[in-house]
Scaffold this motif. Structure first.
Motif, PDB file in Angstrom:
ATOM      1  N   PHE A 138       0.813  -1.210   0.000  1.00 44.79           N
ATOM      2  CA  PHE A 138       0.000   0.000   0.000  1.00 44.79           C
ATOM      3  C   PHE A 138       0.854   1.272   0.000  1.00 44.79           C
ATOM      4  CE2 PHE A 138      -3.259  -2.907   1.905  1.00 44.79           C
ATOM      5  CZ  PHE A 138      -4.221  -2.745   0.922  1.00 44.79           C
ATOM      6  N   THR A 139       2.130   1.160  -0.319  1.00 46.81           N
ATOM      7  CA  THR A 139       3.021   2.320  -0.273  1.00 46.81           C
ATOM      8  C   THR A 139       2.545   3.448  -1.175  1.00 46.81           C
ATOM      9  OG1 THR A 139       4.919   0.896   0.211  1.00 46.81           O
ATOM     10  CG2 THR A 139       5.379   3.112  -0.599  1.00 46.81           C
ATOM     11  N   LYS A 140       2.150   3.123  -2.392  1.00 45.37           N
ATOM     12  CA  LYS A 140       1.711   4.161  -3.330  1.00 45.37           C
ATOM     13  C   LYS A 140       0.432   4.821  -2.833  1.00 45.37           C
ATOM     14  CE  LYS A 140       0.570   5.079  -8.178  1.00 45.37           C
ATOM     15  NZ  LYS A 140       0.421   4.504  -9.545  1.00 45.37           N
ATOM     16  N   ALA A 141      -0.521   4.005  -2.389  1.00 47.27           N
ATOM     17  CA  ALA A 141      -1.783   4.557  -1.886  1.00 47.27           C
ATOM     18  C   ALA A 141      -1.538   5.457  -0.683  1.00 47.27           C
ATOM     19  CB  ALA A 141      -2.739   3.420  -1.522  1.00 47.27           C
ATOM     20  N   ASP A 142      -0.666   5.034   0.214  1.00 44.28           N
ATOM     21  CA  ASP A 142      -0.369   5.830   1.407  1.00 44.28           C
ATOM     22  C   ASP A 142       0.315   7.147   1.047  1.00 44.28           C
ATOM     23  OD1 ASP A 142      -1.478   3.834   2.921  1.00 44.28           O
ATOM     24  OD2 ASP A 142       0.427   3.063   3.700  1.00 44.28           O
ATOM     25  N   SER A 143       1.188   7.100   0.049  1.00 51.43           N
ATOM     26  CA  SER A 143       1.891   8.329  -0.345  1.00 51.43           C
ATOM     27  C   SER A 143       0.921   9.318  -0.984  1.00 51.43           C
ATOM     28  CB  SER A 143       3.037   8.007  -1.310  1.00 51.43           C
ATOM     29  OG  SER A 143       2.556   7.456  -2.524  1.00 51.43           O
ATOM     30  N   ILE A 144      -0.036   8.814  -1.749  1.00 54.92           N
ATOM     31  CA  ILE A 144      -1.041   9.697  -2.357  1.00 54.92           C
ATOM     32  C   ILE A 144      -1.899  10.339  -1.269  1.00 54.92           C
ATOM     33  CG2 ILE A 144      -3.140   9.718  -3.766  1.00 54.92           C
ATOM     34  CD1 ILE A 144      -1.797   7.626  -5.565  1.00 54.92           C
ATOM     35  N   ALA A 145      -2.250   9.561  -0.250  1.00 50.24           N
ATOM     36  CA  ALA A 145      -3.072  10.086   0.838  1.00 50.24           C
ATOM     37  C   ALA A 145      -2.391  11.256   1.545  1.00 50.24           C
ATOM     38  CB  ALA A 145      -3.378   8.976   1.836  1.00 50.24           C
ATOM     39  N   GLN A 146      -1.078  11.311   1.488  1.00 45.45           N
ATOM     40  CA  GLN A 146      -0.330  12.378   2.162  1.00 45.45           C
ATOM     41  C   GLN A 146      -0.118  13.614   1.281  1.00 45.45           C
ATOM     42  OE1 GLN A 146       3.094  10.943   4.595  1.00 45.45           O
ATOM     43  NE2 GLN A 146       2.438   8.896   3.990  1.00 45.45           N
ATOM     44  N   LEU A 147      -0.590  13.556   0.029  1.00 41.40           N
ATOM     45  CA  LEU A 147      -0.378  14.672  -0.886  1.00 41.40           C
ATOM     46  C   LEU A 147      -1.351  15.828  -0.674  1.00 41.40           C
ATOM     47  CD1 LEU A 147       0.265  12.811  -4.282  1.00 41.40           C
ATOM     48  CD2 LEU A 147       1.949  13.917  -2.789  1.00 41.40           C
ATOM     49  N   TYR A 148      -2.454  15.584   0.036  1.00 42.50           N
ATOM     50  CA  TYR A 148      -3.512  16.586   0.110  1.00 42.50           C
ATOM     51  C   TYR A 148      -3.886  16.914   1.555  1.00 42.50           C
ATOM     52  CZ  TYR A 148      -3.788  14.923  -4.674  1.00 42.50           C
ATOM     53  OH  TYR A 148      -3.482  14.549  -5.957  1.00 42.50           O
ATOM     54  N   PRO A 149      -2.933  17.360   2.363  1.00 44.60           N
ATOM     55  CA  PRO A 149      -3.252  17.677   3.762  1.00 44.60           C
ATOM     56  C   PRO A 149      -4.234  18.846   3.856  1.00 44.60           C
ATOM     57  CG  PRO A 149      -1.061  18.476   3.192  1.00 44.60           C
ATOM     58  CD  PRO A 149      -1.519  17.631   2.044  1.00 44.60           C
ATOM     59  N   GLY A 150      -5.253  18.676   4.684  1.00 47.43           N
ATOM     60  CA  GLY A 150      -6.211  19.754   4.905  1.00 47.43           C
ATOM     61  C   GLY A 150      -7.090  20.074   3.714  1.00 47.43           C
ATOM     62  N   HIS A 151      -7.194  19.181   2.745  1.00 49.62           N
ATOM     63  CA  HIS A 151      -8.006  19.433   1.543  1.00 49.62           C
ATOM     64  C   HIS A 151      -9.446  19.753   1.927  1.00 49.62           C
ATOM     65  CE1 HIS A 151     -10.009  18.814  -2.329  1.00 49.62           C
ATOM     66  NE2 HIS A 151      -8.812  18.825  -2.908  1.00 49.62           N
ATOM     67  N   SER A 152     -10.040  20.670   1.208  1.00 52.93           N
ATOM     68  CA  SER A 152     -11.422  21.071   1.461  1.00 52.93           C
ATOM     69  C   SER A 152     -12.383  19.889   1.298  1.00 52.93           C
ATOM     70  CB  SER A 152     -11.829  22.185   0.497  1.00 52.93           C
ATOM     71  OG  SER A 152     -13.218  22.438   0.576  1.00 52.93           O
ATOM     72  N   LEU A 153     -13.431  19.911   2.109  1.00 51.22           N
ATOM     73  CA  LEU A 153     -14.486  18.896   2.003  1.00 51.22           C
ATOM     74  C   LEU A 153     -15.715  19.437   1.285  1.00 51.22           C
ATOM     75  CD1 LEU A 153     -14.286  17.298   5.588  1.00 51.22           C
ATOM     76  CD2 LEU A 153     -13.260  16.474   3.465  1.00 51.22           C
ATOM     77  N   GLN A 154     -15.588  20.585   0.653  1.00 54.78           N
ATOM     78  CA  GLN A 154     -16.724  21.165  -0.063  1.00 54.78           C
ATOM     79  C   GLN A 154     -17.044  20.387  -1.341  1.00 54.78           C
ATOM     80  OE1 GLN A 154     -18.685  23.528   0.959  1.00 54.78           O
ATOM     81  NE2 GLN A 154     -17.536  24.117   2.789  1.00 54.78           N
TER      82      GLN A 154
END
Length: 342
Positions: free
Chosen positions: A34-50
């Protein structure tokens, strides 16, 4: 495209679904990286939920498998959403107060739902319900069937014996036509009750665990969502030993005694036994015993002829003791031991 989380919540409550497969275990994904998936999850800190459709697309568009897409969604939620301790305590207090008044409880749940989702969108803070509906919304946009499961969460502060209070929500996700369970709330971190604050710390134990382990501290209101062929009753669930997430590491799925409260006589050997289905070796066992005052013992770790792991202790004084069993310095399970005269 924006999504109204409240509308999504109501739609989920009205959904009718059928569980296509009861077999679901972490072992199905044991070899997945899951390394790639985990790294993608860290690309968008604080992303809007709108715009949840946009966020879901960012998290999943470069991934090819269902399990990786869901992993990216799950990990992002756990890394970016805090558990709102103030709202949690407020909701817990009100639910206890109204537990015997269904009409008022329903009104309260409707009222607090609005606050839950407003706080989630504006401040990235929520309670278990918000975590679960956010997971579902992001998964739905990614084309991954997902359901919100309501039921009983068991911790040191709740659902120890008694009749039980429905106090928790989590998710079921369908991957490759099989259903799996997960709990983003408990994966995201923990509440420090002494400081009255949430401490963010990702815990992988509640990501697609074996249902036989998950049932130890999660009991769904609709028991079909245990994903087990043989289901414990609610009473059995409420009166089992209290467990902690370390049992997922060692895959401890059987405990003996199976009741939270044990009665024995002074001078009698009390044995705590369990099965361990992991190859991880246990190096140290510790008992923290709280009676008139806390003390620790380090008993030998034995194995029975039946293959059970056994920890023995002799109580030399009458009284009621809270016994915490630690494996390699991690809390594993807790019992209450009542010692009477021989």
């Amino acid at each position: 495209m924006r999504i109204d989380l409240m509308s999504a919540a109501l739609a989920c409550c009205l959904a009718f679904f059928y569980i296509t497969n009861l077999r679901a275990q972490t072992a199905d994904f044991a070899g997945i990286d899951f390394t790639k998936a985990d790294s993608i999850a860290q690309l968008y800190p604080g992303h809007s939920l709108q715009d949840l459709n946009l966020l879901s697309d960012k998290l999943t568009r470069s991934l090819t498998t269902e399990e990786e897409k869901f992993r990216a969604i799950y990990k992002w939620v756990c890394l970016n959403i805090d558990n709102d301790y103030r709202l949690f305590k407020k909701n817990q207090h009100k639910r206890k107060k109204l537990r015997n008044d269904p009409d008022e409880l329903r009104k309260w749940n409707q009222k607090v739902s609005g606050e839950v989702f407003r706080t989630l969108v504006s401040k990235h803070r929520t309670v278990c319900t918000g975590y679960a509906y956010l997971i579902k919304a992001l998964a739905d946009f990614a084309g991954l069937p997902c359901e919100v499961i309501h039921g009983y969460g068991r911790t040191a502060q709740s659902n120890i014996g008694g009749e039980g209070i429905a106090n928790h929500s989590w998710n079921a996700i369908r991957l490759h036509n099989n259903w799996y369970l997960c709990d983003a709330t408990w994966s995201s971190g923990a509440i420090d009750t002494e400081k009255g604050m949430f401490v963010r710390a990702y815990n992988n134990s509640y990501f697609l665990p074996d249902p036989a382990l998950f049932i130890r501290n999660h009991y769904p209101a609709d028991t079909a969502w245990t994903l087990l062929a043989v289901k414990p009753t609610l009473g059995e669930f409420l009166n089992r030993p209290l467990i902690y997430s370390s049992i997922f590491q060692y895959k401890i799925d059987q405990l003996y005694p199976e009741t939270f409260t044990i009665t024995a006589s002074k001078g009698e050997t009390v044995s705590f036994q369990f099965t361990k289905n992991s190859t991880d070796q246990i190096q140290k066992v510790q008992l923290i015993i709280n009676g008139s005052g806390p003390y620790s013992v380090y008993p030998p770790f034995q194995q029975t002829e039946e293959g059970l792991h056994r920890i023995d202790h002799v109580f030399t004084s009458k009284g009621t003791y809270i016994v915490h069993i630690l494996l390699d310095n991690k809390y594993a399970f807790t019992y209450t031991v009542v010692i009477n005269s021989p």
